[in-house]
Each structure stands twice: as structure tokens, then as C-alpha cells.
Design an enzyme around this catalytic site. Structure first.
Site, mmCIF file in Angstrom:
data_model
loop_
_atom_site.group_PDB
_atom_site.id
_atom_site.type_symbol
_atom_site.label_atom_id
_atom_site.label_comp_id
_atom_site.label_asym_id
_atom_site.label_seq_id
_atom_site.Cartn_x
_atom_site.Cartn_y
_atom_site.Cartn_z
ATOM 1 N N ARG A 1 0.796 -1.237 0.000
ATOM 2 C CA ARG A 1 0.000 0.000 0.000
ATOM 3 C C ARG A 1 0.823 1.278 0.000
ATOM 4 O O ARG A 1 0.349 2.345 0.384
ATOM 5 C CB ARG A 1 -0.988 0.054 1.166
ATOM 6 C CG ARG A 1 -2.042 -1.024 1.083
ATOM 7 C CD ARG A 1 -3.309 -0.596 1.795
ATOM 8 N NE ARG A 1 -4.274 -1.657 1.726
ATOM 9 C CZ ARG A 1 -4.334 -2.659 2.600
ATOM 10 N NH1 ARG A 1 -3.483 -2.702 3.612
ATOM 11 N NH2 ARG A 1 -5.245 -3.572 2.465
ATOM 12 N N LYS B 1 2.985 11.539 -11.002
ATOM 13 C CA LYS B 1 2.168 10.629 -11.812
ATOM 14 C C LYS B 1 2.980 9.371 -12.046
ATOM 15 O O LYS B 1 4.099 9.432 -12.548
ATOM 16 C CB LYS B 1 1.864 11.250 -13.176
ATOM 17 C CG LYS B 1 0.669 12.169 -13.185
ATOM 18 C CD LYS B 1 0.303 12.495 -14.629
ATOM 19 C CE LYS B 1 -0.797 13.513 -14.703
ATOM 20 N NZ LYS B 1 -1.080 13.896 -16.103
ATOM 21 N N GLU C 1 9.812 18.945 -24.284
ATOM 22 C CA GLU C 1 9.015 19.251 -23.069
ATOM 23 C C GLU C 1 9.469 20.588 -22.463
ATOM 24 O O GLU C 1 8.664 21.323 -21.864
ATOM 25 C CB GLU C 1 9.125 18.129 -22.033
ATOM 26 C CG GLU C 1 8.778 16.717 -22.531
ATOM 27 C CD GLU C 1 7.295 16.461 -22.812
ATOM 28 O OE1 GLU C 1 6.457 17.392 -22.647
ATOM 29 O OE2 GLU C 1 6.972 15.317 -23.215
ATOM 30 N N LYS D 1 7.143 23.282 -13.708
ATOM 31 C CA LYS D 1 6.267 22.115 -13.523
ATOM 32 C C LYS D 1 5.784 22.035 -12.076
ATOM 33 O O LYS D 1 4.602 21.783 -11.818
ATOM 34 C CB LYS D 1 6.973 20.816 -13.934
ATOM 35 C CG LYS D 1 6.054 19.619 -13.679
ATOM 36 C CD LYS D 1 6.097 18.541 -14.685
ATOM 37 C CE LYS D 1 5.005 17.508 -14.371
ATOM 38 N NZ LYS D 1 5.226 16.214 -14.997
ATOM 39 N N GLU E 1 -4.689 17.093 -11.405
ATOM 40 C CA GLU E 1 -5.162 17.461 -12.745
ATOM 41 C C GLU E 1 -6.677 17.604 -12.845
ATOM 42 O O GLU E 1 -7.329 16.979 -13.658
ATOM 43 C CB GLU E 1 -4.641 16.451 -13.794
ATOM 44 C CG GLU E 1 -4.705 17.027 -15.200
ATOM 45 C CD GLU E 1 -3.982 16.174 -16.258
ATOM 46 O OE1 GLU E 1 -2.962 15.555 -15.925
ATOM 47 O OE2 GLU E 1 -4.450 16.172 -17.394
ATOM 48 N N ARG F 1 -3.447 21.926 -14.170
ATOM 49 C CA ARG F 1 -2.396 20.981 -14.591
ATOM 50 C C ARG F 1 -2.563 20.555 -16.049
ATOM 51 O O ARG F 1 -1.601 20.174 -16.716
ATOM 52 C CB ARG F 1 -2.345 19.767 -13.641
ATOM 53 C CG ARG F 1 -1.157 18.860 -13.900
ATOM 54 C CD ARG F 1 -0.892 17.854 -12.787
ATOM 55 N NE ARG F 1 0.238 16.993 -13.146
ATOM 56 C CZ ARG F 1 0.836 16.140 -12.333
ATOM 57 N NH1 ARG F 1 0.423 16.020 -11.086
ATOM 58 N NH2 ARG F 1 1.850 15.406 -12.757
ATOM 59 N N ASN G 1 -0.588 19.636 -20.991
ATOM 60 C CA ASN G 1 -0.909 18.836 -22.168
ATOM 61 C C ASN G 1 -0.771 19.614 -23.468
ATOM 62 O O ASN G 1 -1.147 19.116 -24.535
ATOM 63 C CB ASN G 1 -2.333 18.272 -22.059
ATOM 64 C CG ASN G 1 -2.439 17.269 -20.936
ATOM 65 O OD1 ASN G 1 -1.509 16.494 -20.709
ATOM 66 N ND2 ASN G 1 -3.548 17.293 -20.213
ATOM 67 N N HIS H 1 0.060 17.877 -26.656
ATOM 68 C CA HIS H 1 -0.075 16.444 -26.396
ATOM 69 C C HIS H 1 -1.367 15.836 -26.949
ATOM 70 O O HIS H 1 -1.519 14.617 -26.915
ATOM 71 C CB HIS H 1 0.028 16.154 -24.889
ATOM 72 C CG HIS H 1 1.454 16.157 -24.398
ATOM 73 N ND1 HIS H 1 2.271 17.261 -24.481
ATOM 74 C CD2 HIS H 1 2.226 15.175 -23.837
ATOM 75 C CE1 HIS H 1 3.469 16.961 -23.974
ATOM 76 N NE2 HIS H 1 3.460 15.709 -23.579
ATOM 77 N N HIS I 1 -0.072 13.061 -29.034
ATOM 78 C CA HIS I 1 -0.293 11.661 -28.623
ATOM 79 C C HIS I 1 -0.857 10.835 -29.770
ATOM 80 O O HIS I 1 -0.493 9.679 -29.953
ATOM 81 C CB HIS I 1 -1.279 11.597 -27.449
ATOM 82 C CG HIS I 1 -0.583 11.511 -26.134
ATOM 83 N ND1 HIS I 1 -1.204 11.860 -24.950
ATOM 84 C CD2 HIS I 1 0.667 11.119 -25.802
ATOM 85 C CE1 HIS I 1 -0.345 11.694 -23.967
ATOM 86 N NE2 HIS I 1 0.793 11.248 -24.455
ATOM 87 N N HIS J 1 8.368 10.033 -28.352
ATOM 88 C CA HIS J 1 7.342 10.880 -27.728
ATOM 89 C C HIS J 1 7.621 12.371 -27.958
ATOM 90 O O HIS J 1 6.755 13.112 -28.426
ATOM 91 C CB HIS J 1 7.269 10.570 -26.232
ATOM 92 C CG HIS J 1 6.351 11.463 -25.464
ATOM 93 N ND1 HIS J 1 4.983 11.330 -25.511
ATOM 94 C CD2 HIS J 1 6.596 12.533 -24.660
ATOM 95 C CE1 HIS J 1 4.420 12.265 -24.753
ATOM 96 N NE2 HIS J 1 5.387 13.013 -24.219
#
Ligand SMILES: NC(=O)c1ccc[n+]([C@@H]2O[C@H](COP(=O)([O-])OP(=O)(O)OC[C@H]3O[C@@H](n4cnc5c(N)ncnc54)[C@H](O)[C@@H]3O)[C@@H](O)[C@H]2O)c1
Ligand SMILES: [Zn+2]
Length: 355
Positions: free
Chosen positions: A114, A136, A178, A220, A230, A234, A238, A241, A245, A258
Site C-alpha cells: 500500500r 504521476k 518538453e 512544472k 489534474e 495541470r 498537455n 499532447h 499523442h 514521444h
């Protein structure tokens, strides 16, 4: 982030102060370093030695380099090794590698017993400027990238830019994509600085790289601090993206990385912003100029099938109630959300990427 806050150390020094950093921020006795087999050849020994010197009991577990390791079978193997090493709740994991290792080891740390402490030790530029900050974590599912995961903040992020010396050039450029993203959405002065220092950056000038990683992390971290999970702001991370993506899904089998897909996605988004009179044409050209200076693509080599891009965008996990939220620049250094783009707009933007 209140009790989930953590320091981000950006340094140059062969990991010399990593052991002390970890002692200061984790109560662990045993540490398992999770690393990929490529990064391991360069940095696993020095990092292991530094942690052992500090008195930690250190174990190492490597996985094959590449996105393919972000999967449940690899996670299960890592759980086995944590049991083998009798890792307790109070022990810690060190993620030594690029974004793949950060996401994977972070997910293992979030879920084993956990939740254990973990430390991000990013070695790719992308991981230093982006994925190591913000908590994340996750793995891929056959139905979609990063679909299984959790928010779990590290106890410490320790970027030693020593590692950049062995990073392949294309991977360096991906981290710069980025970086450009952060500058465009939040910091016009940083964008100016990137333009003036692009040669030094491409040659990995130490002072510049320390500055660059530091400034990215500040941007960031500030965004994450206002919206950890998010639910709003946040989402500006993107930028580039949405179309990016979709292009990544279509072109990664042909080798597109990427950051390269995101470069194209930012170009497409800036074209959309011009079309909607949010920015002048010169602003979009400046963005393209900087991406080119960082050896990033701004046009597609083969003619893209627009319908496939549209389809991939529809399946994106950022789509809510059928609405696609685009992040478009309103200036270099500022952006806003736009939700009413039509499929004709998107088609036009994607076609504008054709050679
Ligand atoms: N969690 C987040 O917020 C977040 C944000 C952005 C991206 N990501 C994830 O990050 C991943 C991409 O990260 P990445 O680009 O770092 O990929 P990566 O971890 O696969 O690293 C890229 C390649 O560079 C190699 N490498 C890394 N550091 C090196 C070094 N110092 N010297 C030599 N080789 C080195 C790796 O072995 C790999 O082959 C994706 O899975 C993406 O989903 C996560
Ligand atoms: Zn990205």
C-alpha cells in the site's frame, strides 16, 4: 503539496551527495534500486556505491530498457523481488533511469504494501525536466498508454546532469521538446533564454543545463502545486499532447519518439491558435524555429491519414463527455483552454504538418 512536498535537487557531481540526500528525506534502511539495463551499464555501480557508503542495505533490480517494460508482468516481477529482499513499509525504492523507470518504479512504490517511499533519480533529460516531478506513476495497458496508475509523490527528486553525457542525441531533443512546452505555456523569458542559448544547450554546456533543468522543474512544480491531481490548471501541461499523442500512436511503430510527436503537436496547436487569431503568425514561426534549433521535427515526412489522427484523438483519456480540451498559446509564455474546436479545425491543423 503540504506533507507530500519534496525537494528537487539539480546538481552536477557524479551522484556524490545522493546518499546524504536520501538519508535526509527517507527513513529507509533497505533500498531497492530499479533501473533499466542500458542506464545500469553507466550509473548503477556508482549509485549503488554511494548508497552503500551511506549505510543503506542496497539491492538492485534491472528491467529491459524501453516502453515495453511499463507493463503488469514486469510490475509482478518487481513485486517478487521486493518480497525476496524483505522490503518493509518503511524502506524505499530508488528509480534510476528515464521516464519509463520513473513511471514503473513509482507505480511499484505506490502499490507495494500500500505504498513505500521512493526517490526519483532521473537520467534522461525528459525525466529530469518533466516526468520525475509531479507524482504521476503508471504503466501501459494493451488498450492504452499510461491507463493504469496512481498519483504517488516521491520523497526526493535528485537530478545529476552528469548523466546527460551518455544520453543519445535524439533523447536529448525529446527532453527539449518538453522544455519548449514549459516555456510556451508559462514563461516567455525562459523561451527567450532558450533561443539565445540553443547552441550551448545542444552542446550540453554544464551551466546552461543546470539552469535549464532547474527552470523546468520550477515551472512544472508550480503548476502541480496548484492542481496536484489534474482537475484544472495541470491540464496546460498537455500543450502539444492532444494531436501529439495521436501522432505518437500512429508513428511510434515507425520509430517516432514521444518528444518528436509532441514537437509536431505543438506546431499543430500553434497553427490552430493562429487560425483563431489568438497569436500572430510570427509567434508560431518562433516556436518552429526553436524546435528546429533543437533538432525536433516540425513537419511530417509522409502524408498523414487525417481520419486515423481524429480517431486516435477521440480515444484519448483526456476526452471528457466527448469534448476535447485543447491547450492553445495566447502568447509565448501564456496559454488557455479551448473546447470548441471542430473536427474540420483539427483536420486543417494536422494537414498543415504535411511536408
Ligand atoms: N509521469 C509523468 O508525469 C510523465 C511525463 C512525461 C512522460 N512520462 C513517461 O516517460 C516515458 C518516457 O521517458 P524517457 O523519454 O525518459 O524514456 P526512457 O526511460 O525509455 O529513456 C529513453 C532511452 O534513453 C535511455 N537512457 C536514459 N537515460 C540515459 C542516460 N543517462 N544515458 C544513456 N541512455 C539513457 C533509456 O535506456 C532509454 O533507452 C514514457 O513512458 C512516458 O509515458 C511520464
Ligand atoms: Zn510529454
Amino acid at each position: 503539496l503540504a506533507d507530500r512536498s519534496y525537494p528537487i535537487i539539480v546538481t552536477l557531481g557524479n551522484y556524490s551527495s545522493l546518499g546524504e540526500g536520501i538519508s535526509e528525506h527517507c527513513g529507509a534502511r533497505s533500498i531497492v534500486i530499479i533501473c533499466d539495463d542500458k542506464v545500469a551499464t553507466h550509473y548503477l555501480d556508482p549509485v549503488t556505491a554511494k548508497l552503500a557508503e551511506q549505510g543503506f542495505q542496497v539491492f538492485c533490480q534491472t528491467v529491459p530498457a524501453g516502453e515495453g517494460s511499463k507493463k503488469l508482468a514486469v510490475v509482478e516481477g518487481l513485486y517478487d523481488s521486493l518480497f525476496d529482499h524483505a522490503l518493509e513499509r518503511s524502506d524505499a525504492i530508488v528509480a534510476l533511469g528515464g521516464g519509463v523507470i520513473g513511471d514503473l518504479a513509482g507505480f511499484v512504490a505506490a502499490t507495494f504494501k500500500r505504498g513505500l517511499d521512493y526517490v526519483q533519480v532521473p537520467t534522461s533529460l525528459l525525466a529530469m525536466v518533466d516526468s520525475s516531478v509531479g507524482g504521476k506513476t503508471g504503466i501501459n495497458h494493451p488498450r492504452g498508454k499510461n491507463m493504469i496508475g496512481s498519483f504517488h509523490q516521491p520523497r526526493l527528486v535528485y537530478s545529476d546532469i552528469t548523466a546527460l553525457s551518455t544520453l543519445p542525441a535524439r533523447e536529448l531533443s525529446c527532453g527539449l521538446a518538453e522544455t519548449v512546452k514549459h516555456a510556451v505555456i508559462r514563461d516567455g523569458q525562459f523561451f527567450d533564454w532558450l533561443e539565445s542559448n540553443s547552441d550551448k544547450i545542444m552542446n550540453l554546456d554544464n551551466e546552461c543545463m543546470l539552469d535549464l533543468v532547474h527552470r523546468n522543474c520550477s515551472i512544472k512544480a508550480a503548476v502541480v502545486a496548484t492542481d496536484e491531481r489534474e482537475s484544472g490548471l495541470r491540464g496546460i501541461l498537455n500543450f502539444g499532447h492532444t494531436i501529439g499523442h495521436a501522432l505518437e500512436i500512429l508513428y511510434s511503430p515507425k520509430g517516432m519518439l514521444h518528444g518528436e510527436a509532441i514537437s509536431l503537436g505543438m506546431v499543430a496547436a500553434s497553427r490552430l491558435a493562429v487560425r483563431r487569431n489568438m497569436i500572430p503568425d510570427e509567434t508560431a514561426s518562433r516556436l518552429e524555429g526553436l524546435l528546429k534549433a533543437f533538432n525536433l521535427p516540425v513537419r511530417l515526412e509522409d502524408e498523414v491519414v487525417v481520419e486515423s489522427v481524429q480517431e486516435a484523438i477521440k480515444n484519448d483519456k483526456k476526452v471528457q463527455a466527448g469534448k476535447i480540451k485543447f491547450v492553445l498559446p495566447t502568447a509565448i509564455g501564456d496559454c488557455s483552454f479551448v473546447e470548441d474546436l471542430t473536427s474540420a479545425d483539427i483536420q486543417w491543423a494536422v494537414e498543415s504538418l504535411n511536408g
